[in-house]
Design a protein around this motif. Sequence first.
Motif, short mmCIF file in Angstrom:
data_model
loop_
_atom_site.label_atom_id
_atom_site.label_comp_id
_atom_site.label_asym_id
_atom_site.label_seq_id
_atom_site.Cartn_x
_atom_site.Cartn_y
_atom_site.Cartn_z
N ARG A 275 -2.76 49.14 -66.61
CA ARG A 275 -4.15 49.30 -67.19
C ARG A 275 -5.11 49.20 -65.94
N GLN A 278 -5.50 52.77 -64.83
CA GLN A 278 -6.17 53.73 -65.82
C GLN A 278 -7.67 53.24 -66.26
N THR A 300 6.32 48.24 -75.40
CA THR A 300 6.05 49.17 -76.65
C THR A 300 4.94 49.36 -77.19
N VAL A 302 1.81 49.39 -75.23
CA VAL A 302 0.89 50.08 -74.70
C VAL A 302 0.89 51.45 -74.44
N SER A 303 -0.05 52.15 -74.14
CA SER A 303 -0.09 53.58 -74.14
C SER A 303 -0.37 54.10 -72.57
N PRO A 304 0.54 54.94 -72.10
CA PRO A 304 1.89 55.02 -72.57
C PRO A 304 2.87 54.29 -72.51
N GLN A 305 3.95 54.05 -73.49
CA GLN A 305 4.79 53.12 -73.68
C GLN A 305 5.53 53.21 -72.35
N ARG A 347 10.77 55.71 -71.23
CA ARG A 347 9.85 55.91 -72.05
C ARG A 347 8.81 56.74 -71.43
N SER A 349 5.90 56.25 -70.02
CA SER A 349 5.09 56.04 -68.71
C SER A 349 5.70 56.51 -67.41
#
Length: 350
Positions: A275, A278, A300, A302-305, A347, A349
């Motif tokens: 985060r 980002q 699961t 957050v974006s991206p996971q 995933r 990330s």
Amino acid sequence: MARKVSIQVLADELGLSKYAVSRALSGKSGVSEATRQRVIELAKSLGYQKASFSQPSETGREPDAPSPFILICMRHIHSGNHSYWQRVLNGMLMSCDQQGLPYVIVSPELEAAKLTGEPESPQHMLAPHLDWTRCGGIVVMGTFPHSILGLVARAERPYVLVDHVDPLISCDKINNDNIEAGSIITRHLLSLHCTHLGFITDKAWSASFADRLAGARSAMDSPHGTEARLTEWRIPYGEPGWENALYQQFVHTEPDKRPDAWIGANDDIAIRWMRKLQTEGISIPESARIAGIDNVEASTLVSPQLTTVNLCKEELGGRAIEALLRRIERPGAPMESIHLSTRLIPRAST
């Protein structure tokens, strides 16, 4: 003259404790069904006459003799961690309920282990409000200082450590395989052709963090990692705002010396660092790949996971109760150090 068949005789013949034999003969909880049958069969064959052999009731308890309780030691700092420690605790409590065992949860104060000049017993220093005659065994969850563990060791009860290793304490230990977890996530990033991995950790926070870093380093020593490098980025995990301090360290690092992939010692570290990057305009995974260890629910959301490594939680707690019952039944058995295997969950990330 034939020798008198006592509970001690049965215990010696079977390699069990008198406690386990007594529980088995009276039909009480605290021993496995297989052990109960072994005890009853030997008692019958040797002509043990003192009492009839009872089968456990639905609750596993007798109205005139309450079952011994399991003492669970859990630090206050972990009680609010619903994503990991509460799930481990839930596994313990479910296992106790299945065995018909009552339990008591305490958080021994760190000050209790300091020398006070008072001739108090270890039991009183750990939990002065309890009836220790009813304590059947102790489970210690997570990291406690050696002084507290010393009190547990002197409390004259079977005990196991969960998710913690103290080389000076000889007992059964139940852990996730944190070295394997660090190795798996590192090998995954190396397979994606990452050349510089940054491992974010606070080794003083948990012994598991140190093991995960050791696992990452072992993966780098493999032939697959010979052209890549791993650097350790230390943070004061328990203090707020460590992300900002880490970012300042990052921006003051020459661009060609910055990692192109990051591993958080746990998912929370990885998520907070992702985060932060980002918010500073660094896209994930295009500009940097990020992974964690634990597989908590937030990974699961957050974006991206978040790519992570799954660690058993409820199973860890349940396995601890099984190990404690084994120790109660077979006090002379060799000590066990059990490591539950881990699993990579790739995933977006990475």
